[in-house]
Design a protein around this motif. Structure first.
Motif, PDB file in Angstrom:
ATOM      1  N   LEU A 223     -20.778  10.385 -16.877  1.00  0.00           N
ATOM      2  CA  LEU A 223     -21.331   9.163 -17.454  1.00  0.00           C
ATOM      3  C   LEU A 223     -21.987   9.402 -18.802  1.00  0.00           C
ATOM      4  O   LEU A 223     -21.910   8.576 -19.699  1.00  0.00           O
ATOM      5  CB  LEU A 223     -22.380   8.562 -16.511  1.00  0.00           C
ATOM      6  CG  LEU A 223     -21.839   7.951 -15.236  1.00  0.00           C
ATOM      7  CD1 LEU A 223     -22.987   7.571 -14.338  1.00  0.00           C
ATOM      8  CD2 LEU A 223     -21.000   6.738 -15.565  1.00  0.00           C
ATOM      9  N   VAL A 224     -22.671  10.540 -18.946  1.00  0.00           N
ATOM     10  CA  VAL A 224     -23.428  10.728 -20.181  1.00  0.00           C
ATOM     11  C   VAL A 224     -22.784  11.713 -21.138  1.00  0.00           C
ATOM     12  O   VAL A 224     -23.266  11.880 -22.250  1.00  0.00           O
ATOM     13  CB  VAL A 224     -24.889  11.163 -19.893  1.00  0.00           C
ATOM     14  CG1 VAL A 224     -25.619  10.086 -19.137  1.00  0.00           C
ATOM     15  CG2 VAL A 224     -24.929  12.464 -19.122  1.00  0.00           C
ATOM     16  N   GLY A 225     -21.676  12.356 -20.736  1.00  0.00           N
ATOM     17  CA  GLY A 225     -21.067  13.275 -21.686  1.00  0.00           C
ATOM     18  C   GLY A 225     -19.614  13.559 -21.390  1.00  0.00           C
ATOM     19  O   GLY A 225     -19.051  14.537 -21.864  1.00  0.00           O
ATOM     20  N   GLY A 226     -18.981  12.716 -20.568  1.00  0.00           N
ATOM     21  CA  GLY A 226     -17.607  12.991 -20.158  1.00  0.00           C
ATOM     22  C   GLY A 226     -16.595  12.772 -21.273  1.00  0.00           C
ATOM     23  O   GLY A 226     -15.507  13.319 -21.242  1.00  0.00           O
ATOM     24  N   GLY A 227     -16.970  11.931 -22.242  1.00  0.00           N
ATOM     25  CA  GLY A 227     -16.046  11.657 -23.334  1.00  0.00           C
ATOM     26  C   GLY A 227     -14.945  10.680 -22.957  1.00  0.00           C
ATOM     27  O   GLY A 227     -14.148  10.299 -23.792  1.00  0.00           O
ATOM     28  N   GLY A 228     -14.901  10.270 -21.700  1.00  0.00           N
ATOM     29  CA  GLY A 228     -13.827   9.382 -21.251  1.00  0.00           C
ATOM     30  C   GLY A 228     -14.264   7.936 -21.209  1.00  0.00           C
ATOM     31  O   GLY A 228     -15.276   7.543 -21.786  1.00  0.00           O
TER      32      GLY A 228
END
Lengths: 419, 364
Positions: free
Chosen positions: B73-78
């Motif tokens: 949620l905070v760094g997945g990039g997706g």
């Protein structure tokens, strides 16, 4: 004050809470996840009746499904109860979590991957007696990781719905019904006046995707194994739609104050719309005075193309009586049952053997069923629904946007799902 | 309090009290435990697990995945990160506009209907409170009608020559639209090129969309009445002496309100702001019944995203993770405004001892 005493009591309280937590753990464990495997023996605890959960479009559908299930119940001697869900997704999810799901239920292509991947569904497709009768494209819509999960209940395709009165007023005849993109652009222009736009449709992939299909594009290939969203063909389809929007001959329904294409069409805010066969119900009940006809969508550079939408009859892996459930589904997807459903609440039968009779019974709607030959399904990989809703969000500003950039982002998101 | 002695405890006269105290509170503790504490703990576990919605989250097939759900949620990039960023952006603007507006409006209404000289006070109180007792679903439906493209609001705007927007179908940001009036269509590269939580800073600064603005108006409309009631209760509790004293000192009405009444309302202000913040960050039912996140995801909120992740996408861990991040955000905001509203020692420089004697002034 009395610190030791209270500490002990807090300890007891925690122990109680702990014990409750443990018991909550205990109730769930012990159920294996192996019931969902295909090819295994079906459960057949005939002491248990079947629960059927449907998301109904209205009283006609509820009554019709009830009657069909009651008839099966009488014949087979198995109890069966139909419930109408107010929020199908939520009620299904609760049932699966509690491991007491409905035995048979409506399932959308969107939801298939989620439930199939967590083992909630019985992959019974190959055991259906009438398996080969279903349209192949529908079968592939309900095939997830090479397993055919569930029997398509019925389906819909998109067609070009034309207001015959406005058509005649503009001096157009049957010969002018568009069969190519250029002709569509031309008649849209002719039909655009101060008070109406030529063509209106919902500003979403589920409508605009038809243009992509006509240009030979798609979001994913037919097996859902490869993302093809930003292919030159897909982009060409979207750019054609963009041109129509910018020329002012096509509008999103929301832009002209309607909730969906059918409403814009019914209120005569547009002379044509691209909708599925569900529009017939709305026209009958809300806009009975509007005369219309349905044509196949025009062909693009790569031939004809349309989108299809479908639901299936899911069977729960946790159902205690899968054998009876399978029998019920075979009955509900049989030719007679589907033709009765079609007569009573309008969907198109999902089996090829019913096509001719359906066309005879619904001569004005033949164009919808003809679309089945070249219709494209929507992607069904896990998470695809999110990608499509993101695409829909971007399509709202297609008029000023960049089709290539929009589809590039979709391509990226779809590729992430396939990893 | 005296420290208890051994003899006192042994006396037996009070020894049963603690036990019976616990006995009497036990039903509530068990109920709260069963229906609040345990579910919350279960959800916390789900947010750290790969539970997929089938069977018990404590079953054998469910495993611990650490912070995977959170990091997606905070760094997945997706897409998950992008959606979460969008939802936070939307909700932050909503909070920023709803909470101050509703607090000020409810205070204003409370002061107005609390005045002795106002005729028909009872009527106004009821009228202002009315939206609060109506179900939010009913009001949402009403709002959808009022703000439809050819609805009452746009008809009204047309009277004064304004071509109203297509409220619930307009995804454009209010701030972007405002900048557009001055010919600013795209932001500087520094803002468009850099992203936070998957969306660019330029997008963060878009402001609430036109659709969200309609929801903001609705929130202010429905909640002001409730908070007005809290302020009225507080105002009626204030003693007249202080105000009278201020009058004697020559303070005018404006000064009396800002310097005398308002500081005394501090505890109520805290309650109203806290309840407002919590309610605004958790906005769900309007979205669920009204727009389902559209148009263009501009009314997506974390609460609705959490529901959607869990119930429609079977991403239960992610749904629970969103809920807990939201929880942390709300707690952080509450602590921050608690700190902001805390009673502080007045500095000597600002203290105004009304003593004429210069020797004792300033060193009281």
């Amino acid at each position: 004050m009395q610190r030791r005493n209270s500490r002990r009591l807090i300890g007891t309280g925690l122990a109680v809470v702990g014990a409750l937590t443990l018991s909550a753990c205990g109730s769930g464990s012990g159920f294996g996840g192996d019931t969902g495997e295909a090819g295994g023996e079906l459960t057949s605890d005939s002491s248990k009746g079947l629960n059927i959960l449907i998301g109904s479009s209205g009283d006609a559908e509820t009554a019709s499904v009830n009657a069909a299930v009651a008839a099966w119940s009488e014949k087979s001697g198995t109890d069966a109860k139909v419930s109408v869900a107010s929020d199908l997704n939520q009620q299904l999810a609760q049932g699966f979590a509690a491991q007491k799901p409905a035995d048979v239920f409506y399932l959308s292509t969107d939801a298939l991957a989620g439930y199939a991947s967590n083992g909630s569904l019985l992959a019974y497709g190959d055991q259906l007696a009438n398996k080969d009768d279903f349209y192949p494209s529908l079968v592939s819509s309900f095939t997830y990781e090479d397993k055919f999960y569930c029997a398509p209940k019925d389906f819909s395709t998109l067609g070009l719905v034309i207001n015959t009165d406005l058509w005649a007023q503009a001096g157009l005849t049957d010969a002018d019904i568009p069969t190519t993109w250029d002709e569509l652009a031309a008649v849209s222009k002719t039909l655009t006046t101060d008070t109406q736009v030529g063509l209106s449709l919902g500003g979403e992939y589920a409508r605009l995707g038809a243009f992509m299909a006509q240009a030979g594009g798609s979001l994913m290939n037919e097996d859902n194994t490869e993302a093809t969203a930003n292919s030159a063909e897909s982009v060409a389809g979207l750019e054609y739609a963009q041109t129509l929007l910018n020329d002012g001959v096509m509008s999103y329904a929301s832009e002209i104050g309607a909730g969906w294409g059918g409403e814009a069409f019914g209120k005569q805010l547009s002379a044509m719309t691209i909708e599925g066969n569900w529009i017939t119900g709305a026209m009958k009940s809300d806009f009975p005075a509007v005369n219309y006809t349905v044509a196949e969508l025009p062909a693009g550079p790569e031939g004809q193309g349309t989108l299809q939408f479908t639901n299936c009859w899911g069977i729960a892996a946790d159902s205690p009586n899968q054998a009876a459930a399978l029998d019920l589904v075979e009955q509900l997807t049989s030719k007679d049952a589907q033709l009765t459903f079609s007569e009573e609440f309008g969907p198109m039968p999902s089996i090829e053997s019913a096509a001719d009779e359906w066309k005879t019974a619904n001569p004005t709607l033949v164009a919808f069923l003809d679309g089945a030959d070249y219709a494209q399904g929507v992607p069904n990989v896990k998470g695809a629904a999110d990608v499509v809703s993101d695409l829909n969000a971007q399509l709202e500003s297609l008029k000023t946007g960049d089709a290539q950039a929009i589809l590039d982002s979709v391509q990226k998101n779809l590729e992430a799902l396939l990893k | 309090m005296s420290t208890p002695t051994r003899t006192a405890r042994r006396s037996g006269l009070r020894s049963g009290e603690a036990a019976s105290g616990w006995l009497f509170t036990a039903p509530m503790i068990i109920l709260l435990g069963m229906f609040l504490v345990i579910p919350v703990l279960m959800a916390l576990w789900v947010s750290f697990s790969d539970w997929n919605g089938r069977g018990s989250p404590f079953g054998g097939t469910v495993s611990f995945v650490g912070l995977d759900n959170y990091s997606a949620l905070v760094g997945g990039g997706g897409l998950a990160e992008q959606d979460f960023g969008t939802a936070l952006r939307n909700n932050a603007w909503y909070v920023l506009l709803v909470v101050p507006t509703q607090t000020m409006l409810s205070l204003l209404l409370a002061v107005l209907v609390n005045r002795q000289i106002l005729r028909g006070r009872g009527f106004f109180r009821t009228a202002f409170y009315f939206p609060s007792v109506t179900s939010s679903v009913a009001i949402t439906v009403l709002w959808l009608f009022l703000f439809s493209a050819s609805g009452a609001v746009n008809k009204l705007l047309a009277f004064i020559g304004i071509n109203g927007p297509n409220w619930f179908n307009d995804p454009s940001g209010v701030l972007h639209n405002f900048l557009g009036l001055f010919g600013v269509e795209t932001g500087p590269a520094a803002l468009t090129g850099n992203t936070f939580l998957g969306i660019s800073f330029w997008e963060w600064l878009a402001g609430p969309s036109v659709a969200m603005s309609a929801f903001i108006l609705m929130a202010v409309f429905t909640t002001s009445g409730t908070f007005m009631l809290l302020f009225i209760a507080a105002l009626q509790n204030l003693s007249g002496d202080v105000v009278e004293a201020a009058m004697m000192d020559g303070a005018n009405g404006w000064q009396r309100f800002w310097r005398v009444t308002l500081p005394q309302l501090r505890p109520t202000l805290f309650t109203v702001l806290t309840l407002g913040l919590i309610g605004a960050w958790q906005v769900f039912d309007q979205i669920y019944t009204g727009t389902q996140g559209g148009p263009g995801k501009t009314t997506l909120t974390p609460a609705y995203l959490s529901y959607q992740a869990a119930f429609t996408n079977q991403a239960w861990g992610q749904g629970a993770a969103i809920a807990f991040i939201l929880f942390v955000i709300i707690v952080a905001f509450t602590l921050f405004q608690r700190w902001l509203l805390a009673e502080r020692q007045v500095s000597e420089r600002r203290m105004r001892p009304y003593l004429q004697n210069p020797t004792s002034g300033g060193s009281k």
